[in-house]
Design a protein around this motif. Sequence first.
Motif, PDB file in Angstrom:
ATOM      1  N   ALA A 168      84.709  48.124  62.624  1.00  0.00           N
ATOM      2  CA  ALA A 168      84.998  48.757  61.332  1.00  0.00           C
ATOM      3  C   ALA A 168      86.427  49.267  61.231  1.00  0.00           C
ATOM      4  CB  ALA A 168      84.022  49.916  61.102  1.00  0.00           C
ATOM      5  N   GLU A 169      87.302  48.898  62.165  1.00  0.00           N
ATOM      6  CA  GLU A 169      88.679  49.394  62.080  1.00  0.00           C
ATOM      7  C   GLU A 169      89.370  48.938  60.812  1.00  0.00           C
ATOM      8  OE1 GLU A 169      87.531  47.242  64.492  1.00  0.00           O
ATOM      9  OE2 GLU A 169      88.578  47.612  66.389  1.00  0.00           O
ATOM     10  N   ASP A 170      89.055  47.711  60.339  1.00  0.00           N
ATOM     11  CA  ASP A 170      89.730  47.185  59.157  1.00  0.00           C
ATOM     12  C   ASP A 170      89.385  47.987  57.897  1.00  0.00           C
ATOM     13  OD1 ASP A 170      87.076  45.958  59.543  1.00  0.00           O
ATOM     14  OD2 ASP A 170      87.519  44.973  57.635  1.00  0.00           O
ATOM     15  N   ILE A 171      88.228  48.646  57.913  1.00  0.00           N
ATOM     16  CA  ILE A 171      87.855  49.472  56.758  1.00  0.00           C
ATOM     17  C   ILE A 171      88.828  50.633  56.635  1.00  0.00           C
ATOM     18  CG2 ILE A 171      86.043  50.887  55.729  1.00  0.00           C
ATOM     19  CD1 ILE A 171      84.005  49.249  57.285  1.00  0.00           C
ATOM     20  N   VAL A 172      89.109  51.279  57.761  1.00  0.00           N
ATOM     21  CA  VAL A 172      90.039  52.412  57.764  1.00  0.00           C
ATOM     22  C   VAL A 172      91.444  51.937  57.411  1.00  0.00           C
ATOM     23  CG1 VAL A 172      91.012  54.278  59.152  1.00  0.00           C
ATOM     24  CG2 VAL A 172      88.635  53.567  59.507  1.00  0.00           C
ATOM     25  N   GLN A 173      91.847  50.795  57.964  1.00  0.00           N
ATOM     26  CA  GLN A 173      93.189  50.277  57.716  1.00  0.00           C
ATOM     27  C   GLN A 173      93.372  49.874  56.252  1.00  0.00           C
ATOM     28  OE1 GLN A 173      93.371  47.088  60.540  1.00  0.00           O
ATOM     29  NE2 GLN A 173      93.448  48.460  62.330  1.00  0.00           N
ATOM     30  N   GLY A 174      92.303  49.477  55.614  1.00  0.00           N
ATOM     31  CA  GLY A 174      92.395  49.029  54.221  1.00  0.00           C
ATOM     32  C   GLY A 174      92.403  50.148  53.207  1.00  0.00           C
ATOM     33  N   LEU A 175      92.171  51.377  53.636  1.00  0.00           N
ATOM     34  CA  LEU A 175      92.170  52.527  52.729  1.00  0.00           C
ATOM     35  C   LEU A 175      93.501  53.250  52.806  1.00  0.00           C
ATOM     36  CD1 LEU A 175      88.573  53.896  53.502  1.00  0.00           C
ATOM     37  CD2 LEU A 175      89.281  52.574  51.506  1.00  0.00           C
ATOM     38  N   ASP A 176      94.028  53.650  51.677  1.00  0.00           N
ATOM     39  CA  ASP A 176      95.356  54.286  51.622  1.00  0.00           C
ATOM     40  C   ASP A 176      95.416  55.540  52.492  1.00  0.00           C
ATOM     41  OD1 ASP A 176      96.215  52.336  49.919  1.00  0.00           O
ATOM     42  OD2 ASP A 176      95.804  53.476  48.087  1.00  0.00           O
ATOM     43  N   ASP A 177      94.365  56.336  52.445  1.00  0.00           N
ATOM     44  CA  ASP A 177      94.356  57.599  53.191  1.00  0.00           C
ATOM     45  C   ASP A 177      93.622  57.499  54.519  1.00  0.00           C
ATOM     46  OD1 ASP A 177      95.779  58.881  51.169  1.00  0.00           O
ATOM     47  OD2 ASP A 177      93.950  59.288  50.036  1.00  0.00           O
ATOM     48  N   GLY A 178      93.259  56.297  54.928  1.00  0.00           N
ATOM     49  CA  GLY A 178      92.592  56.124  56.208  1.00  0.00           C
ATOM     50  C   GLY A 178      91.304  56.910  56.312  1.00  0.00           C
ATOM     51  N   LEU A 179      91.156  57.642  57.402  1.00  0.00           N
ATOM     52  CA  LEU A 179      89.936  58.425  57.619  1.00  0.00           C
ATOM     53  C   LEU A 179      89.794  59.573  56.629  1.00  0.00           C
ATOM     54  CD1 LEU A 179      89.801  58.614  61.518  1.00  0.00           C
ATOM     55  CD2 LEU A 179      88.158  57.472  60.014  1.00  0.00           C
ATOM     56  N   GLU A 180      90.851  59.941  55.940  1.00  0.00           N
ATOM     57  CA  GLU A 180      90.775  61.017  54.962  1.00  0.00           C
ATOM     58  C   GLU A 180      90.443  60.501  53.574  1.00  0.00           C
ATOM     59  OE1 GLU A 180      90.746  63.903  56.258  1.00  0.00           O
ATOM     60  OE2 GLU A 180      91.303  63.029  58.199  1.00  0.00           O
ATOM     61  N   GLY A 204      82.260  62.242  50.499  1.00  0.00           N
ATOM     62  CA  GLY A 204      83.208  63.046  51.261  1.00  0.00           C
ATOM     63  C   GLY A 204      84.236  62.172  51.945  1.00  0.00           C
ATOM     64  N   PRO A 205      85.136  62.767  52.695  1.00  0.00           N
ATOM     65  CA  PRO A 205      86.132  61.981  53.445  1.00  0.00           C
ATOM     66  C   PRO A 205      85.439  61.045  54.435  1.00  0.00           C
ATOM     67  CG  PRO A 205      86.729  64.307  53.419  1.00  0.00           C
ATOM     68  CD  PRO A 205      85.339  64.211  52.863  1.00  0.00           C
ATOM     69  N   LEU A 206      86.032  59.896  54.669  1.00  0.00           N
ATOM     70  CA  LEU A 206      85.442  58.910  55.572  1.00  0.00           C
ATOM     71  C   LEU A 206      85.214  59.503  56.952  1.00  0.00           C
ATOM     72  CD1 LEU A 206      84.514  56.014  56.069  1.00  0.00           C
ATOM     73  CD2 LEU A 206      86.893  55.413  56.589  1.00  0.00           C
TER      74      LEU A 206
END
Length: 589
Positions: free
Chosen positions: A443-455, A416-418
Amino acid sequence: MIDAYADPGTPDSRGGWWYLWWLVTRQPGRSLAGALLASVWMVLLAATPYLMSRAVDDGLQRGDMGALALWSGALFAVGAVNAWLSILRHRTMTRVRMDANFRTVKVVVGQVVRLGAALPHRAGTGEVVTIGVGDVQTISQSLTVVGPGVGAVVVYAAVAGLLLSVSVPLAAVVLLGAPLTALLVGPLTRRLQRAEGEYRERQGVLTARIGDLAGGLRVLGGLGGKGLFADAFRHDSRRLREQGYRVGAVTSWLQALGSGLPVLFLAVVTWLAARLAARGEITVGELVSVYGYVAVLVTPVSFFVEAGYQLNRGVVAARRVVRLLRLEPQEDRGTLPPPPRPAELYDPESDVRVRPGRLTALVCASPADAAAVVDRLGRYTPSAATWDGTPLDAYVLAGVRERVLVADNEADLFAGPLREVVCGAAREHSAREIAWALHAAAAEDIVQGLDDGLEAAVAAQGRSLSGGQRQRIRLARALLAVPEVLLAVEPTSALDAHTEAAVAARLREARAGRTTLVTTTSPLVLDHADTVLHLVEGKVTATGSHRALLAREPGYRALVARDTEPDAEQDTGQDADPPVAGTAQEAAR
């Protein structure tokens, strides 16, 4: 058909046969309709030879074109009606099978949810997967006997009655055919049950191995264990294949008898009828009808054999479902509400004390021993553990679960979405709360490294993330729940030193004033703990700060001291997977 959200009912778990009967009785109208339609359909099939014999005797032999047209028209009408009935029969039986399929899926999923954290202790992953992948379909297919099975019995009796009007010896031969078929096939069906049962057991074991392989291939490669695992998998595969050959041998005999016996039956009855016609004891039309009757009987006789095969496979599958349904979740005899204030958790078996409001670290050379302590303190196994001086089992389990959270480093991550993966389903969280939890878990860098962020979409079990990223997401999820007591199992084992140091410092800050127990051997984490407990062979042998234990405990120093930091993969998508630990923690907490 069963509503996807309707209550599937209480299954009958007394045995495999009882469970199959329960599936039938849960849809009585549809089952009765299937039996009725199949019976009428097969009886009309048997009526076709009778109409044909009348057309020959009354029309052709006597030269009566009116009679020929009448009986030919009746033959056409019966054929048309039977085609329509065949469609209705097939539709009804498809619904019967689909209802059984979905109902079984619902009761199995409901039981898995009901067992919760007790499931891994009671049933293997391979067994549950095998039930979902194969047994459910086998059970639903066996319910075909409800329609054509009943119809086969009805048409068999109807044809025997029609043959009585033609020849008593022919009727006697037909009536003796079914018992003879059962006598020949019976031993094979019992043998099939045994072979199929053993095959299913071994299939479950191999499925579990495949799951282990999928989840730990990188770890096995790093530890040099791929060869050993491959040998074990090859051995299990060979045993499963050999057992499959045994099942196939029995199945081939059953299918051969199912095809051959009806043909032999047809030949015997036709030969007898031809001799009676040659002697003038029956007419040519009656000879044609006898041949037609026996041709019709090929279907029910074949189905008797096929039904025996399907029912025996269905019973084997139903027994596996029943065995899962008989499992009981962890018993809750607690009646007391949890303590009104933060209180001490104590495990007498290991002498581990988790004092309220402090960050406690548990150090042990054996991950299994540390995990066992967490299991007891988290009330996932029966124990003498206490909370505020009262046995932990005396509290209502729901209250314990609400205030004590066990965070396993191998806990499930659903697809599902992050945002949903981090938040879980407990309650809504604000963007500020989510950001706080991600920061605390570094874990902020994980979100920043994904194109859609938390979505961004996350694959099941977080397979689209690296090992270290999965571990930090699990920690963020646990912190976001803000439990009164957090019992974290190796929360930083897959992180590089830099990230681990950040997590250790932020974890202490995030959990300030709350009770936290961490199992670890990392000096970066231990240096931030208020109290360190050294566990040796399941017992606490030393207590103190990290630096004090380093100074006075040689065993502790040998276990945790790092004279040189090992090379670690950077935690930017290339984290090392966590080592294989003999943990007793459940995968879904």
